[in-house]
Design a protein around this motif. Structure first.
Motif, PDB file in Angstrom:
ATOM      1  N   ILE A  22       0.876  -1.174   0.000  1.00 60.94           N
ATOM      2  CA  ILE A  22       0.000   0.000   0.000  1.00 60.94           C
ATOM      3  C   ILE A  22       0.911   1.222   0.000  1.00 60.94           C
ATOM      4  O   ILE A  22       1.651   1.444   0.958  1.00 60.94           O
ATOM      5  N   GLY A  23       0.895   1.955  -1.087  1.00 57.24           N
ATOM      6  CA  GLY A  23       1.775   3.119  -1.210  1.00 57.24           C
ATOM      7  C   GLY A  23       1.856   3.567  -2.648  1.00 57.24           C
ATOM      8  O   GLY A  23       0.916   3.375  -3.412  1.00 57.24           O
ATOM      9  N   SER A  24       2.971   4.181  -3.032  1.00 59.06           N
ATOM     10  CA  SER A  24       3.289   4.675  -4.377  1.00 59.06           C
ATOM     11  C   SER A  24       2.689   6.047  -4.674  1.00 59.06           C
ATOM     12  O   SER A  24       1.875   6.556  -3.923  1.00 59.06           O
ATOM     13  N   CYS A  25       3.098   6.610  -5.827  1.00 47.00           N
ATOM     14  CA  CYS A  25       2.588   7.925  -6.211  1.00 47.00           C
ATOM     15  C   CYS A  25       1.117   7.860  -6.593  1.00 47.00           C
ATOM     16  O   CYS A  25       0.445   8.876  -6.678  1.00 47.00           O
ATOM     17  N   THR A  26       0.603   6.643  -6.796  1.00 52.67           N
ATOM     18  CA  THR A  26      -0.813   6.485  -7.138  1.00 52.67           C
ATOM     19  C   THR A  26      -1.683   6.512  -5.878  1.00 52.67           C
ATOM     20  O   THR A  26      -2.721   7.172  -5.845  1.00 52.67           O
ATOM     21  N   ASN A  27      -1.266   5.795  -4.853  1.00 51.97           N
ATOM     22  CA  ASN A  27      -2.103   5.633  -3.661  1.00 51.97           C
ATOM     23  C   ASN A  27      -1.294   5.693  -2.364  1.00 51.97           C
ATOM     24  O   ASN A  27      -1.489   4.869  -1.476  1.00 51.97           O
ATOM     25  N   GLY A  28      -0.413   6.668  -2.254  1.00 55.66           N
ATOM     26  CA  GLY A  28       0.361   6.782  -1.017  1.00 55.66           C
ATOM     27  C   GLY A  28      -0.030   8.005  -0.212  1.00 55.66           C
ATOM     28  O   GLY A  28       0.755   8.517   0.588  1.00 55.66           O
ATOM     29  N   ARG A  29      -1.245   8.506  -0.432  1.00 55.53           N
ATOM     30  CA  ARG A  29      -1.662   9.726   0.270  1.00 55.53           C
ATOM     31  C   ARG A  29      -2.427   9.367   1.546  1.00 55.53           C
ATOM     32  O   ARG A  29      -2.815   8.224   1.741  1.00 55.53           O
ATOM     33  N   ILE A  30      -2.655  10.365   2.376  1.00 54.10           N
ATOM     34  CA  ILE A  30      -3.265  10.099   3.683  1.00 54.10           C
ATOM     35  C   ILE A  30      -4.671   9.489   3.524  1.00 54.10           C
ATOM     36  O   ILE A  30      -5.066   8.623   4.295  1.00 54.10           O
ATOM     37  N   GLU A  31      -5.399   9.913   2.504  1.00 55.81           N
ATOM     38  CA  GLU A  31      -6.742   9.353   2.285  1.00 55.81           C
ATOM     39  C   GLU A  31      -6.665   7.850   2.010  1.00 55.81           C
ATOM     40  O   GLU A  31      -7.548   7.095   2.403  1.00 55.81           O
ATOM     41  N   ASP A  32      -5.587   7.439   1.305  1.00 54.02           N
ATOM     42  CA  ASP A  32      -5.414   6.022   0.983  1.00 54.02           C
ATOM     43  C   ASP A  32      -5.102   5.230   2.254  1.00 54.02           C
ATOM     44  O   ASP A  32      -5.633   4.138   2.474  1.00 54.02           O
ATOM     45  N   LEU A  33      -4.230   5.812   3.076  1.00 50.89           N
ATOM     46  CA  LEU A  33      -3.882   5.131   4.320  1.00 50.89           C
ATOM     47  C   LEU A  33      -5.096   5.083   5.252  1.00 50.89           C
ATOM     48  O   LEU A  33      -5.295   4.106   5.981  1.00 50.89           O
ATOM     49  N   ALA A  34      -5.917   6.133   5.209  1.00 53.21           N
ATOM     50  CA  ALA A  34      -7.123   6.166   6.038  1.00 53.21           C
ATOM     51  C   ALA A  34      -8.052   5.012   5.664  1.00 53.21           C
ATOM     52  O   ALA A  34      -8.598   4.317   6.528  1.00 53.21           O
ATOM     53  N   GLN A  35      -8.191   4.800   4.365  1.00 56.05           N
ATOM     54  CA  GLN A  35      -9.079   3.727   3.908  1.00 56.05           C
ATOM     55  C   GLN A  35      -8.528   2.355   4.347  1.00 56.05           C
ATOM     56  O   GLN A  35      -9.278   1.497   4.807  1.00 56.05           O
ATOM     57  N   ALA A  36      -7.225   2.202   4.213  1.00 51.87           N
ATOM     58  CA  ALA A  36      -6.607   0.937   4.626  1.00 51.87           C
ATOM     59  C   ALA A  36      -6.725   0.744   6.137  1.00 51.87           C
ATOM     60  O   ALA A  36      -7.039  -0.361   6.613  1.00 51.87           O
ATOM     61  N   ALA A  37      -6.521   1.821   6.896  1.00 50.31           N
ATOM     62  CA  ALA A  37      -6.573   1.727   8.361  1.00 50.31           C
ATOM     63  C   ALA A  37      -7.973   1.348   8.826  1.00 50.31           C
ATOM     64  O   ALA A  37      -8.146   0.585   9.780  1.00 50.31           O
ATOM     65  N   LYS A  38      -8.967   1.855   8.121  1.00 46.08           N
ATOM     66  CA  LYS A  38     -10.349   1.556   8.479  1.00 46.08           C
ATOM     67  C   LYS A  38     -10.605   0.046   8.415  1.00 46.08           C
ATOM     68  O   LYS A  38     -11.306  -0.519   9.234  1.00 46.08           O
ATOM     69  N   ILE A  39      -9.992  -0.580   7.411  1.00 43.34           N
ATOM     70  CA  ILE A  39     -10.190  -2.019   7.237  1.00 43.34           C
ATOM     71  C   ILE A  39      -9.305  -2.822   8.194  1.00 43.34           C
ATOM     72  O   ILE A  39      -9.715  -3.853   8.723  1.00 43.34           O
ATOM     73  N   LEU A  40      -8.106  -2.321   8.438  1.00 45.92           N
ATOM     74  CA  LEU A  40      -7.161  -3.094   9.259  1.00 45.92           C
ATOM     75  C   LEU A  40      -7.342  -2.876  10.761  1.00 45.92           C
ATOM     76  O   LEU A  40      -6.806  -3.632  11.568  1.00 45.92           O
ATOM     77  N   GLN A  41      -8.087  -1.865  11.138  1.00 44.40           N
ATOM     78  CA  GLN A  41      -8.321  -1.547  12.552  1.00 44.40           C
ATOM     79  C   GLN A  41      -8.847  -2.778  13.296  1.00 44.40           C
ATOM     80  O   GLN A  41      -9.894  -3.319  12.948  1.00 44.40           O
ATOM     81  N   GLY A  42      -8.087  -3.222  14.287  1.00 38.21           N
ATOM     82  CA  GLY A  42      -8.533  -4.360  15.098  1.00 38.21           C
ATOM     83  C   GLY A  42      -8.433  -5.703  14.392  1.00 38.21           C
ATOM     84  O   GLY A  42      -8.928  -6.706  14.897  1.00 38.21           O
ATOM     85  N   ARG A  43      -7.814  -5.757  13.211  1.00 31.54           N
ATOM     86  CA  ARG A  43      -7.683  -7.038  12.497  1.00 31.54           C
ATOM     87  C   ARG A  43      -6.216  -7.372  12.313  1.00 31.54           C
ATOM     88  O   ARG A  43      -5.346  -6.533  12.556  1.00 31.54           O
ATOM     89  N   THR A  44      -5.937  -8.583  11.863  1.00 31.39           N
ATOM     90  CA  THR A  44      -4.539  -8.948  11.660  1.00 31.39           C
ATOM     91  C   THR A  44      -4.298  -9.417  10.234  1.00 31.39           C
ATOM     92  O   THR A  44      -5.183  -9.960   9.579  1.00 31.39           O
ATOM     93  N   VAL A  45      -3.080  -9.192   9.797  1.00 35.02           N
ATOM     94  CA  VAL A  45      -2.662  -9.614   8.466  1.00 35.02           C
ATOM     95  C   VAL A  45      -2.590 -11.144   8.448  1.00 35.02           C
ATOM     96  O   VAL A  45      -2.121 -11.759   9.410  1.00 35.02           O
ATOM     97  N   HIS A  46      -3.081 -11.735   7.368  1.00 30.94           N
ATOM     98  CA  HIS A  46      -3.074 -13.196   7.207  1.00 30.94           C
ATOM     99  C   HIS A  46      -1.645 -13.738   7.379  1.00 30.94           C
ATOM    100  O   HIS A  46      -0.691 -13.122   6.874  1.00 30.94           O
ATOM    101  N   PRO A  47      -1.490 -14.871   8.057  1.00 27.08           N
ATOM    102  CA  PRO A  47      -0.141 -15.385   8.336  1.00 27.08           C
ATOM    103  C   PRO A  47       0.714 -15.607   7.084  1.00 27.08           C
ATOM    104  O   PRO A  47       1.945 -15.512   7.152  1.00 27.08           O
ATOM    105  N   ALA A  48       0.089 -15.870   5.948  1.00 26.97           N
ATOM    106  CA  ALA A  48       0.876 -16.138   4.744  1.00 26.97           C
ATOM    107  C   ALA A  48       1.233 -14.866   3.977  1.00 26.97           C
ATOM    108  O   ALA A  48       1.863 -14.928   2.921  1.00 26.97           O
ATOM    109  N   VAL A  49       0.803 -13.705   4.515  1.00 25.81           N
ATOM    110  CA  VAL A  49       0.960 -12.457   3.747  1.00 25.81           C
ATOM    111  C   VAL A  49       1.909 -11.484   4.450  1.00 25.81           C
ATOM    112  O   VAL A  49       1.928 -11.368   5.666  1.00 25.81           O
TER     113      VAL A  49
END
Ligand code: SF4
Lengths: 420, 164
Positions: free
Chosen positions: A296-323
């Motif tokens: 999650i990053g890059s000049c396409t989607n590395g802005r605060i709005e992008d991180l906000a969207q990702a944080a909303k989904i990851l809040q209180g969750r964990t990354v899959h063990p294989a990822v």
């Protein structure tokens, strides 16, 4: 005959009252950009010309691709850029620790103004069209010549009108809009042309959405992408920009090769499958595709709005063990804001790596290179063969919502599969 | 200018990432770049390419990144010109600027096969396929573009012009 937004800017910069598609013009440029990969050859060529810099305030140098230096050769290239910047007293040189990915950084720092003509020795320079500027990528030799003369030559591009209507549904973002458009017209659908965005739907797009959309104009082969100036542009510029600027609007009777209508309310979260950005499918239609990495990053989607969207989904969750999830804020400002808003904590607690701003893995540089047979979902802009590592690895392009959701599930997933 | 050599034929959308992968972009040295040219789609290229050979591509040749390293790598491999149905714009511009002749020729690009031997008259506007005997007329390259190629690139051309 009326002119498009692009034609108006080019005419003005060329000192002409009228330009037409196909015309070759010489024109002034307001900014000349280079990075740690493209600037060293440009500097080499520039020095052979034995001329002074045209304007030390109009050259921007950003070491972002292989910086912080990934190896000795990269360190040498960054050093070349740094010493050149010092020697010529370049105002806009951004050192590691104060930098960002160039196309996140320049708009954020208020260096891009409506009505300007900007060239950069980087193909995603077209990002700045979001701010009603004409901006396009060139090579190192063009950069060298422009550093000396403050000018370049262009063929005035014919234009495609993209008419946006309606409002995007939940979980859809600018990335889905531009991928949908590229899916419709193909990677050469706008080759040599300008993509001009219009319609009442534009008012429903944030500046982050617009920057993402304009960023990937090049993935449709376009010379540039450009948005009209409105309240949202003005609000974005207020506080960043002190110089006066002159926005452009298209004439009623401007000519377009074709009009493409996109109803934003019908756009769904999509993924571009390997190995071309035009292989676009709704995420809901995909079988379970297992993944090993998410960027999650890059000049396409590395802005605060992008991180906000990702944080909303990851809040209180964990990354899959294989990822392996790697989050790369697009600039120091984005980084700091992510810390202040608690996103960094959310990512780290979820089991992600949070990196300093860099292009890194986007172009297969470092910080997350793929091994043979590995698959990644990335919020970047290119999924060409070997782009992120081994020639037999695969990159699936998507927006931050799909990327974050996929990091949790371990396969390419829509956000609704995670946030119920 | 005349180019004569064997054809390396590739398909549509040959992007600059396969022409020269980013993992080699920590140098701008032409010879070093040439050692990895095309390796992600054709590992035989760097081994067998000979000075004078010609690349023929399909649509949108050179799409993607603006890296000038791509035409530089091609030129330093010994390739004398690239013929394609059409080119991505930044690659096209870069190729001219570094003195690598590029020719848009749909009919020729479609008909020419891998391994054919071509004689290309850039100024005269003719491609002769010596293997099949087919001839194709092409848009002759304007004099100043041939002069840029002969000077070895735009900067040389500009510097030489100033001296005159
Ligand atoms: S983030 Fe990727 S696409 Fe953007 S400038 Fe860096 S390498 Fe290029």
């Amino acid at each position: 005959m009326g002119m498009t937004m692009t034609e108006k800017i080019l005419a003005c910069q060329a000192g002409l009252t009228q330009v037409n598609a196909g015309q070759l013009i010489q024109c002034r440029v307001d900014l000349v950009l280079g990075n740690d990969i493209t600037a060293p050859p440009a500097i080499h060529e520039f020095e052979r010309m034995n001329r002074p810099i045209f304007d030390r305030e109009k050259i921007v140098l950003v070491p972002d691709h292989f910086a912080p230096n990934k190896d000795i050769k990269s360190a040498q290239m960054c050093k070349t850029v740094r010493e050149f910047a010092n020697r010529h007293c370049i105002t806009n040189y951004f050192e590691v620790g104060r930098m960002g990915i160039e196309h996140v950084l320049l708009p954020e720092q208020g260096l891009v103004l409506p009505g300007q003509a900007i060239i950069g020795a980087d193909s995603h320079t077209c990002t700045y069209g979001a701010l009603n500027a004409f901006a396009t990528g060139v090579g190192s030799t063009d950069m060298a010549a422009a550093m000396a003369t403050g000018q370049t030559w262009f063929k005035v591009p014919a234009a495609i009108k993209v008419n946006l209507t309606g409002k995007m549904p939940e979980w859809v973002s600018g990335k889905d809009v531009i991928l949908t458009l590229i899916g419709l017209i193909g990677v050469d659908g706008a080759r040599y042309q300008s993509l001009e965005f219009f319609g009442d739907g534009v008012a429903n797009l944030t500046m982050a959405d617009r920057l993402t959309i304009a960023n990937m104009a090049i993935e449709a082969g376009a010379k540039n992408g450009i948005f009209p100036f409105d309240e949202i542009t003005k609000n974005y510029l207020d506080g960043r920009v002190s110089k006066p600027y002159a926005p452009v609007a298209a004439d009623e009777d401007a000519e377009y090769l074709q009009t493409i209508d996109i109803d934003l309310s019908k756009v769904s979260p999509v993924v571009a499958l390997p190995h071309l950005p035009e292989n676009v499918r709704p995420v809901s239609e995909l079988d379970r595709i297992g993944i090993q990495q998410v960027i999650i990053g890059s000049c396409t989607n590395g802005r605060i709005e992008d991180l906000a969207q990702a944080a909303k989904i990851l809040q209180g969750r964990t990354v899959h063990p294989a990822v392996r999830l790697i989050v790369i804020p697009g600039s120091q400002t984005v980084y700091l804001e992510a810390v202040q808003r608690g996103y960094t904590e959310t990512f780290v607690k979820a089991g992600a790596v949070v990196s300093t701003p860099t292009c890194g893995p986007c172009l297969g540089g470092y910080m997350g290179i793929l091994a043979e047979g590995e698959r990644a979902v990335a919020t970047t802009n290119r999924n060409f063969r070997g782009r992120m590592g081994h020639v037999d690895s695969e990159v699936y392009l998507a927006g931050p919502a799909i990327a974050a959701a996929s990091a949790v599930t371990g396969y390419i997933a829509g956000p609704w599969e995670v946030v119920k | 200018m005349i180019c004569e050599g064997k054809v390396w034929r590739y398909g549509d959308n040959i992007d600059t990432d396969v022409i020269i992968p980013a993992r080699y972009l920590n140098t701008a040295d032409p010879q070093e770049l040439a050692r990895h040219c095309m390796e992600d789609i054709d590992t035989t290229f760097v081994v067998k390419v000979q000075v004078g050979d010609i690349i023929v591509g399909g649509k949108n040749f050179g799409c993607g990144s603006s890296r000038e390293h791509a035409p530089i790598a091609i030129k330093a491999s010994g390739i004398t010109c690239v013929i394609a149905e059409n080119f991505a714009r930044i690659f096209y511009r870069n190729a001219i600027n570094i003195g690598l002749p590029v020719i848009e020729a749909g009919e020729a690009a479609r008909a020419i096969k891998h391994g054919d031997v071509l004689k290309v008259d850039l100024g005269g506007g003719l491609v002769e396929n010596k293997t099949t005997g087919q001839n194709f007329s092409i848009q002759p390259l304007p004099g100043f573009i041939q002069a840029i190629a002969q000077a070895g690139g735009l900067i040389n051309y500009v510097t030489e012009a100033e001296k005159k």
